[in-house]
Design a protein around this motif. Structure first.
Motif, PDB file in Angstrom:
ATOM      1  N   LEU A  52       0.824  -1.198   0.000  1.00  0.00           N
ATOM      2  CA  LEU A  52       0.000   0.000   0.000  1.00  0.00           C
ATOM      3  C   LEU A  52       0.868   1.262   0.000  1.00  0.00           C
ATOM      4  CD1 LEU A  52      -3.085   0.715   0.410  1.00  0.00           C
ATOM      5  CD2 LEU A  52      -2.572   0.831   2.848  1.00  0.00           C
ATOM      6  N   VAL A  53       1.913   1.247   0.844  1.00  0.00           N
ATOM      7  CA  VAL A  53       2.784   2.431   0.931  1.00  0.00           C
ATOM      8  C   VAL A  53       3.512   2.662  -0.384  1.00  0.00           C
ATOM      9  CG1 VAL A  53       4.636   3.563   2.214  1.00  0.00           C
ATOM     10  CG2 VAL A  53       3.257   1.842   3.342  1.00  0.00           C
ATOM     11  N   LEU A  54       3.963   1.573  -1.010  1.00  0.00           N
ATOM     12  CA  LEU A  54       4.840   1.713  -2.174  1.00  0.00           C
ATOM     13  C   LEU A  54       4.094   1.858  -3.496  1.00  0.00           C
ATOM     14  CD1 LEU A  54       7.634  -0.874  -1.296  1.00  0.00           C
ATOM     15  CD2 LEU A  54       7.747   1.606  -1.161  1.00  0.00           C
ATOM     16  N   ASP A  55       2.788   1.662  -3.496  1.00  0.00           N
ATOM     17  CA  ASP A  55       2.016   1.736  -4.741  1.00  0.00           C
ATOM     18  C   ASP A  55       2.022   3.162  -5.278  1.00  0.00           C
ATOM     19  OD1 ASP A  55       0.148   1.786  -6.740  1.00  0.00           O
ATOM     20  OD2 ASP A  55      -1.297   0.529  -5.678  1.00  0.00           O
ATOM     21  N   PRO A  56       2.595   3.368  -6.473  1.00  0.00           N
ATOM     22  CA  PRO A  56       2.680   4.738  -7.024  1.00  0.00           C
ATOM     23  C   PRO A  56       1.301   5.365  -7.258  1.00  0.00           C
ATOM     24  CG  PRO A  56       3.935   3.164  -8.368  1.00  0.00           C
ATOM     25  CD  PRO A  56       3.143   2.353  -7.393  1.00  0.00           C
ATOM     26  N   ALA A  57       0.261   4.547  -7.248  1.00  0.00           N
ATOM     27  CA  ALA A  57      -1.089   5.087  -7.486  1.00  0.00           C
ATOM     28  C   ALA A  57      -1.591   5.913  -6.303  1.00  0.00           C
ATOM     29  CB  ALA A  57      -2.060   3.940  -7.754  1.00  0.00           C
ATOM     30  N   HIS A  58      -0.950   5.703  -5.126  1.00  0.00           N
ATOM     31  CA  HIS A  58      -1.436   6.403  -3.939  1.00  0.00           C
ATOM     32  C   HIS A  58      -0.559   7.587  -3.574  1.00  0.00           C
ATOM     33  CE1 HIS A  58      -2.980   2.177  -2.900  1.00  0.00           C
ATOM     34  NE2 HIS A  58      -3.967   2.881  -3.432  1.00  0.00           N
ATOM     35  N   LYS A  59      -1.220   8.641  -3.129  1.00  0.00           N
ATOM     36  CA  LYS A  59      -0.455   9.752  -2.575  1.00  0.00           C
ATOM     37  C   LYS A  59      -0.554   9.619  -1.061  1.00  0.00           C
ATOM     38  CE  LYS A  59       0.152  14.757  -2.810  1.00  0.00           C
ATOM     39  NZ  LYS A  59       1.366  14.532  -2.036  1.00  0.00           N
ATOM     40  N   VAL A  60       0.546   9.197  -0.447  1.00  0.00           N
ATOM     41  CA  VAL A  60       0.535   8.919   0.995  1.00  0.00           C
ATOM     42  C   VAL A  60       1.226  10.074   1.711  1.00  0.00           C
ATOM     43  CG1 VAL A  60       1.220   7.258   2.768  1.00  0.00           C
ATOM     44  CG2 VAL A  60       0.708   6.457   0.473  1.00  0.00           C
ATOM     45  N   ASP A 151       9.205   1.444  -7.770  1.00  0.00           N
ATOM     46  CA  ASP A 151       8.217   1.890  -6.795  1.00  0.00           C
ATOM     47  C   ASP A 151       8.381   3.381  -6.510  1.00  0.00           C
ATOM     48  OD1 ASP A 151      10.140   2.284  -4.747  1.00  0.00           O
ATOM     49  OD2 ASP A 151      10.132   0.138  -4.355  1.00  0.00           O
ATOM     50  N   ARG A 152       7.495   3.853  -5.706  1.00  0.00           N
ATOM     51  CA  ARG A 152       7.416   5.300  -5.481  1.00  0.00           C
ATOM     52  C   ARG A 152       8.689   5.870  -4.856  1.00  0.00           C
ATOM     53  NH1 ARG A 152       5.452   8.268  -1.547  1.00  0.00           N
ATOM     54  NH2 ARG A 152       4.953   6.430  -0.315  1.00  0.00           N
ATOM     55  N   LEU A 153       9.253   5.148  -3.882  1.00  0.00           N
ATOM     56  CA  LEU A 153      10.420   5.694  -3.196  1.00  0.00           C
ATOM     57  C   LEU A 153      11.634   5.781  -4.117  1.00  0.00           C
ATOM     58  CD1 LEU A 153      10.247   4.138   0.366  1.00  0.00           C
ATOM     59  CD2 LEU A 153       9.669   6.435  -0.361  1.00  0.00           C
ATOM     60  N   GLU A 154      11.755   4.815  -5.050  1.00  0.00           N
ATOM     61  CA  GLU A 154      12.912   4.842  -5.943  1.00  0.00           C
ATOM     62  C   GLU A 154      12.854   5.970  -6.949  1.00  0.00           C
ATOM     63  OE1 GLU A 154      14.658   1.480  -7.552  1.00  0.00           O
ATOM     64  OE2 GLU A 154      14.960   0.564  -5.591  1.00  0.00           O
ATOM     65  N   ARG A 155      11.712   6.598  -7.064  1.00  0.00           N
ATOM     66  CA  ARG A 155      11.617   7.705  -8.009  1.00  0.00           C
ATOM     67  C   ARG A 155      12.164   9.014  -7.450  1.00  0.00           C
ATOM     68  NH1 ARG A 155       5.747   7.250 -10.846  1.00  0.00           N
ATOM     69  NH2 ARG A 155       5.879   5.062 -11.364  1.00  0.00           N
TER      70      ARG A 155
END
Ligand SMILES: Nc1ncnc2c1ncn2[C@@H]1O[C@H](COP(=O)(O)OP(=O)(O)OP(=O)(O)O)[C@@H](O)[C@H]1O
Ligand SMILES: [Mg+2]
Length: 207
Positions: A52-60, A151-155
């Protein structure tokens, strides 16, 4: 060798999995009973939280991100790490509390006292016997492995990665039983350094 808790830390792609595997093989060959794990550690609940945290579809939001990681950590530590240590296993874990200090503290600017407190709650105060912090120069980030924007963090960009390295360096200096290892070196050389640190910390008998 007594059951010990050994953690590999460091920014993305710094060689944690490579070194954790080498160390696990080395210790297993010496007949140590080893659990090799990584956050979220294969625990279904912890995995789902992490996904859930890493899904790029979500803005967390940063605080939601921290709390989700801590929830995942609580599950992994309490369901997997602590029982293994109690059963006499040596636990090698990729990423632990220091990752939140670096990513959510230095990276996202959340107050370190809050992070430390949540880390203690999530882990029931379980501290590693040794944390090996792998730090490599940024030039290797794109060279090593496939440059998949997975994933989101690697971006996150280069400036963010610079903040991470600085963060890890400063946190490691303040953390008991933590050492920084130069991860620019070849794999075999880093492995030797890891073994030397295990001897220094009386985790391995110096042979
Ligand atoms: N010392 C090294 N020199 C050159 N390449 C390396 C070295 N250590 C690891 N690698 C390579 O770099 C890539 C990343 O290594 P590894 O997967 O071990 O890092 P990681 O810290 O676990 O990454 P992640 O944060 O994504 O889990 C892999 O392709 C690995 O083979
Ligand atoms: Mg890894």
């Amino acid at each position: 060798m007594k059951a010990k808790f050994i953690v590999f830390e460091g920014p993305d792609r710094s060689g944690k999995s490579t070194q954790a595997n080498l160390l696990s093989d080395y210790l297993s060959q010496r007949e140590a009973d080893v659990l090799l794990t990584r956050e979220p550690g294969g625990d279904d609940v912890a995995e789902r939280i992490r996904r859930l945290v890493l899904d790029p579809a979500h803005k967390v939001s940063p605080m939601a991100e921290l709390l989700l990681y801590e929830a995942s950590r609580a599950q992994h530590t309490q369901q997997k790490i602590i029982p293994a240590l109690e059963a006499g296993k040596t636990v090698i874990c990729e990423r632990y509390t220091m990752s939140s200090c670096a990513y959510q503290g230095y990276g996202r600017g959340i107050d370190m006292d809050i992070i430390n407190k949540l880390n203690d709650i999530a882990t029931l105060n379980l501290k590693p016997d040794l944390t090996l912090v792998l730090l490599m120069s940024d030039k290797y980030f794109t060279e090593r492995g496939e440059y998949l924007f997975s994933d989101r963090l690697e971006r996150e960009d280069e400036a963010f990665r610079h903040k991470m390295r600085k963060g890890y360096r400063e946190i490691a200096a303040k953390t008991a039983n933590a050492v920084i290892i130069d991860a620019d070196k070849p794999v075999a050389e880093i492995h030797k350094t890891v073994l030397r640190e295990l001897s220094n910390y009386a985790i391995l008998d110096g042979e």
